[in-house]
Design an enzyme around this catalytic site. Structure first.
Site, PDB file in Angstrom:
ATOM      1  N   GLU A 243       0.808  -1.222   0.000  1.00  0.00           N
ATOM      2  CA  GLU A 243       0.000   0.000   0.000  1.00  0.00           C
ATOM      3  C   GLU A 243       0.843   1.276   0.000  1.00  0.00           C
ATOM      4  OE1 GLU A 243      -3.284   0.016   2.723  1.00  0.00           O
ATOM      5  OE2 GLU A 243      -4.137  -1.797   1.857  1.00  0.00           O
TER       6      GLU A 243
ATOM      7  N   GLU B 267      -5.263  -8.436  -0.485  1.00  0.00           N
ATOM      8  CA  GLU B 267      -6.135  -8.092   0.644  1.00  0.00           C
ATOM      9  C   GLU B 267      -7.533  -7.807   0.120  1.00  0.00           C
ATOM     10  OE1 GLU B 267      -4.890  -5.057   3.425  1.00  0.00           O
ATOM     11  OE2 GLU B 267      -2.793  -5.710   3.335  1.00  0.00           O
TER      12      GLU B 267
END
Length: 458
Positions: free
Chosen positions: A159, A358
């Site tokens: 991320e 995710e």
């Protein structure tokens, strides 16, 4: 039709959120160890205590049928100061974790960095320091040297776009200037490309990629101004990071934005050469929701800001809630069809395998008579897997699904109260209780999904 037999079913965690033992066995401090946590939430000293209970937990993952387990290595457990002296106990711990996975034929998918910059390096400027490229490169070399023969899948920086856009929220530090944010982001991208090239040289059998948090942006209306706002939001929120990783060049909309903000910085030719030579083998997709944008007006109340909500850039766009979507207990929109939309977009833009690293929903799970009935989570996953399967049948090259998270862990903003796992950990924010592991209803449902390779979602 459907998922290939090689499809990687499993789940994910991160070191600072699941391990605990944050000051044991020679580990140094990370930014997560020293930050001020939100009021009413626990510190990262115990978490789910997977550092001590990884064998028990991996046995449960095997019982669920995992083909893969994505976890992160704590940089400062390997290098307590972020560079220099190696901590052998840290090296040995992750060797044991990898071996425990392989014992059950679970592919270890190793993330190198997940929001836990060593504090000693953060004091030197962290990713804003150009030397961070060399710090990360040396850390990666140690990982490849020690674990390379046994690890087939690597992830570089989890991320990265979240760090660039909402790093002050995650790290509890002062808001950076736009220029500072994008210098740090550039350093991360160059570091990542160098590490990808190093992986290809040292571990030619392995695949390596990055895991951005992609929230595809819809325009709020068919007003052309809203469409332009959504395009700019998509460029800044999503495509910048993958355009540089895959094609080695900056997104033109983002460059225009930086010029307008007087935030451009010098980029040397060597950096572009490094970026071109460090192309990822797959795209890791962290997907939780989509976003919706309208032209910036600066009049309405802003959505509460976190890594998924409340993004805005004065004069360009602002987030609005989508009236066609429901929200979770924690205010995150739920958009299974948007998951498919996002996969379509990644497939058409980048033409690389997609590994869903995710996807998940947090909620207030409660233990009742020794059970956790999380039907809302089952419904969430059912709808998302249905849409992922449709994307695969439409030709998208999705190679695995690793939802967040394997076991209850500490949420960045909501502590242990916001539970994501298939496995319940018997503790609350400040009372550790038994720390027993209890399989939720979703555990048994996901076990059936894996057994049938995604065919039985009932």
């Amino acid at each position: 039709m459907g998922f290939p037999d090689t499809f990687l079913w499993g789940a994910s965690t991160s070191a600072y959120q699941v391990e605990g033992a944050n000051k044991e066995d020679g580990k140094g401090l990370s930014v997560q160890d020293v930050k001020k946590v939100p009021e009413g939430t626990s510190q990262v000293d115990v978490c789910a205590d997977e550092y001590h209970r990884y064998k028990e937990d991996i046995a449960l993952y095997a019982k669920m049928g995992f083909k893969a387990y994505r976890f992160s290595v704590s940089w400062c457990r390997i290098l307590p100061d972020g560079k220099g002296t190696i901590n052998q106990k840290g090296i040995d711990h992750y060797k044991d974790v990898i071996d425990e996975c392989l014992k059950y034929n679970i592919e270890p998918i190793v993330s190198m960095f997940h929001f836990d910059m060593p504090y000693e390096l953060e004091k030197l400027g962290g990713w804003n320091n150009r030397e961070s490229i060399d710090w990360f490169y040396e850390y990666a070399r140690i990982l490849f040297e020690n674990y390379g023969p046994k690890v087939k899948y690597w992830a570089t920086i989890v991320e990265q776009n979240t760090l660039a856009l909402a790093g002050s929220v995650i790290f509890d530090k002062k808001e950076e200037t736009i220029k500072e944010k994008y210098i740090a982001n550039h350093n991360m991208l160059v570091a990542q490309a160098k590490v990808i090239k190093l992986c290809h040289d040292m571990c030619p059998h392995a695949m390596i990629g990055s895991d951005p948090n992609i929230a595809y942006v819809y325009p709020a209306t068919c007003n052309p101004d809203d469409i332009i706002a959504a395009q700019k939001f998509n460029a800044i929120r999503n495509w910048l990071y993958l355009d540089l990783a895959v094609y080695g060049k900056y997104n033109a909309i983002v460059l225009g934005y930086l010029k307008e903000q007087d935030a451009l910085f010098d980029i040397c030719d060597e950096d572009y050469e490094i970026l071109r030579n460090g192309k990822p083998d797959y795209i890791g997709l962290n997907y939780y929701n989509t976003a919706t944008a309208k032209v910036y007006e600066g009049k309405e109340k802003v959505i509460q800001k976190d890594q998924q909500n409340g993004m805005r850039e004065e004069g360009l766009y602002e987030s609005v809630y989508n009236p066609y979507l429901y929200k979770s207990e924690f205010g995150w929109e739920i958009d299974p069809i948007g998951f498919r939309v996002t996969i379509h977009e990644l497939e058409s833009r980048y033409h690389l395998p997609i590994l869903v690293t995710e996807n998940g929903i947090g909620g207030y799970d409660t233990l009742e008579d020794g059970c956790v009935h999380d039907s809302y989570r089952i419904e969430y996953y059912r709808k998302h897997i249905e849409q992922m399967k449709l994307a695969v049948e439409e030709g998208c090259n999705v190679i695995g699904y690793l939802p967040w998270s394997a076991i209850d862990l500490l949420s960045t903003h909501n502590g242990i109260s916001k539970r994501y796992g298939f496995i319940y950990v018997d503790r609350d924010e400040f009372d550790l209780r038994t720390m027993d592991r209890i399989c939720k209803d979703s555990f048994y449902w996901y076990k059936k999904v894996i057994e049938t390779n995604g065919e039985d979602l009932s």
